[in-house]
Design an enzyme around this catalytic site. Structure first.
Site, PDB file in Angstrom:
ATOM      1  N   ASN A   1       5.086  -5.514  -2.292  1.00 45.19           N
ATOM      2  CA  ASN A   1       5.023  -4.162  -1.732  1.00 45.19           C
ATOM      3  C   ASN A   1       5.155  -4.300  -0.224  1.00 45.19           C
ATOM      4  OD1 ASN A   1       4.360  -1.594  -0.877  1.00 45.19           O
ATOM      5  ND2 ASN A   1       2.198  -1.716  -1.487  1.00 45.19           N
TER       6      ASN A   1
ATOM      7  N   LYS B   1       5.504  -2.076   1.993  1.00 44.07           N
ATOM      8  CA  LYS B   1       4.920  -0.964   2.757  1.00 44.07           C
ATOM      9  C   LYS B   1       5.908  -0.514   3.835  1.00 44.07           C
ATOM     10  CE  LYS B   1       0.433  -2.701   1.427  1.00 44.07           C
ATOM     11  NZ  LYS B   1      -0.974  -2.895   1.712  1.00 44.07           N
TER      12      LYS B   1
ATOM     13  N   HIS C   1      -0.686   4.143  -5.019  1.00 43.04           N
ATOM     14  CA  HIS C   1      -1.272   3.089  -4.178  1.00 43.04           C
ATOM     15  C   HIS C   1      -2.458   3.667  -3.407  1.00 43.04           C
ATOM     16  CE1 HIS C   1      -1.787   0.149  -1.013  1.00 43.04           C
ATOM     17  NE2 HIS C   1      -1.182  -0.706  -1.816  1.00 43.04           N
TER      18      HIS C   1
ATOM     19  N   GLU D   1      -3.327   3.435  -0.463  1.00 45.12           N
ATOM     20  CA  GLU D   1      -2.965   4.018   0.848  1.00 45.12           C
ATOM     21  C   GLU D   1      -2.405   5.420   0.673  1.00 45.12           C
ATOM     22  OE1 GLU D   1      -0.572   0.707   2.112  1.00 45.12           O
ATOM     23  OE2 GLU D   1      -2.379  -0.503   2.268  1.00 45.12           O
TER      24      GLU D   1
ATOM     25  N   GLU E   1      -6.364  -3.079  -7.582  1.00 46.70           N
ATOM     26  CA  GLU E   1      -6.462  -3.495  -6.184  1.00 46.70           C
ATOM     27  C   GLU E   1      -7.750  -2.960  -5.569  1.00 46.70           C
ATOM     28  OE1 GLU E   1      -2.264  -4.179  -4.477  1.00 46.70           O
ATOM     29  OE2 GLU E   1      -2.605  -2.026  -4.428  1.00 46.70           O
TER      30      GLU E   1
ATOM     31  N   GLY F   1      -5.157  -6.108   2.578  1.00 46.80           N
ATOM     32  CA  GLY F   1      -4.805  -6.359   3.969  1.00 46.80           C
ATOM     33  C   GLY F   1      -5.964  -6.860   4.810  1.00 46.80           C
TER      34      GLY F   1
ATOM     35  N   SER G   1      -4.846  -9.126  -0.732  1.00 43.85           N
ATOM     36  CA  SER G   1      -4.840 -10.426  -0.048  1.00 43.85           C
ATOM     37  C   SER G   1      -4.484 -11.587  -0.984  1.00 43.85           C
ATOM     38  CB  SER G   1      -6.175 -10.673   0.660  1.00 43.85           C
ATOM     39  OG  SER G   1      -6.413  -9.640   1.619  1.00 43.85           O
TER      40      SER G   1
HETATM   41  P1  PGA Z   1      -2.157  -7.117   0.719  1.00 45.68           P
HETATM   42  O1  PGA Z   1      -1.696  -5.702   0.090  1.00 45.68           O
HETATM   43  O2  PGA Z   1      -1.574  -8.181  -0.195  1.00 45.68           O
HETATM   44  O3  PGA Z   1      -1.559  -7.141   2.092  1.00 45.68           O
HETATM   45  O4  PGA Z   1      -3.634  -7.135   0.710  1.00 45.68           O
HETATM   46  C1  PGA Z   1      -1.699  -5.500  -1.298  1.00 45.68           C
HETATM   47  C2  PGA Z   1      -1.265  -4.086  -1.608  1.00 45.68           C
HETATM   48  O5  PGA Z   1      -1.666  -3.152  -0.893  1.00 45.68           O
HETATM   49  O6  PGA Z   1      -0.520  -3.858  -2.568  1.00 45.68           O
END
Ligand code: PGA
Length: 250
Positions: free
Chosen positions: A9, A11, A94, A96, A166, A172, A213
């Site tokens: 992803n 983003k 997601h 976010e 997640e 992140g 992560s």
């Molecule tokens: P990250 O993001 O691997 O940077 O923690 C995962 C995601 O939001 O899908």
């Protein structure tokens, strides 16, 4: 047997030009890794060029979002049939999007239905916040998200889709959930409710990813968990070491 699936992803990262240069860099390495589905999810504007660069490969392309309507007065949005010429997958709900763009469980359910109706495989995201985790609400919250997302789907549709668990506090942050913790939540709070709603057979077919992560160093530990079938990867999907990550997942 479920085929594992790793999705990157990206983003809001990489211009179309950068996206194409990047997939050209990783496509050969990724193509050599067998027995696992590989997907990249670039920003919308880069999708056609990335799909073109990946045409002769088995690497899938996904969008990061879509609208549930067929078309209409939704400024700035894209419909499923605008994605289907280029994409096989679409990330839905997601955290976010839920947090910054007010996406609801109801909207996630509508999007999942629209994606499936157009032959796109939804990657539906669920996961609890740090406060919910600390308050011991993870199981109730995550299983509620799963039930709401899948309401009204057929068992066949559910068997075909992907869910990404997640924990929001791990996204992140470099602070990943332990593999055992993630595996147990996925079993109890994701596969469990699917079995109750659609039967054990269907639950055993759904591919469930861990996200938060994940990187080339920790991926093998997650994959060793019987209920974890892959990962949705943010930061670590933006670098050439993504190939290493996928290699370490099989
Ligand atoms: P990250 O993001 O691997 O940077 O923690 C995962 C995601 O939001 O899908």
């Amino acid at each position: 047997m479920r085929t594992p699936i790793i999705a990157g992803n990206w983003k809001m990262n990489k211009t179309a030009e950068e996206a194409v240069a990047f997939v050209r860099e990783i496509r050969n390495g990724l193509s050599q890794i067998k027995g696992i589905d590989k997907v990249v999810c670039p920003p919308f504007i880069a999708i056609p060029a990335v799909a073109d660069a990946l045409q002769a490969t088995e690497i899938g392309v996904g969008a990061q979002n879509m609208h549930f309507a067929e078309n209409g007065a939704y400024t700035g949005e894209l419909a499923a049939n605008m994605l289907t010429p280029y994409c096989q997958y679409v990330i839905i709900g997601h955290s976010e999007r839920r947090e910054y763009f007010n996406e609801t469980d109801e909207g996630v359910n509508k999007k999942a239905k629209a994606a499936l109706a157009h032959g796109l495989t939804p990657i539906i995201c669920v996961g609890e916040s740090l406060a919910q985790n600390e308050a011991g609400e993870t199981q109730a919250f995550v299983s509620g998200q799963v039930r709401a997302a899948l309401a009204g789907l057929t068992a066949e549709q559910v068997a075909s889709l992907v869910i990404a668990y997640e924990p929001i506090w791990a996204i992140g942050t470099g602070k990943s959930a332990s593999a055992a913790q993630a595996g147990s939540i996925i079993g109890l709070s994701v596969r469990g409710p699917i079995a109750e709603m659609f039967g054990e057979d269907t639950a055993q077919k759904v591919r469930i990813q861990y996200g938060g992560s994940a990187n080339e160093k920790n991926i093998a530990e997650y994959m060793a968990q019987p209920d974890i079938d892959g990962a949705l990867v943010g930061g670590a999907s933006l670098k050439a070491s993504f190939v290493e990550l996928v290699k370490n997942a099989v």
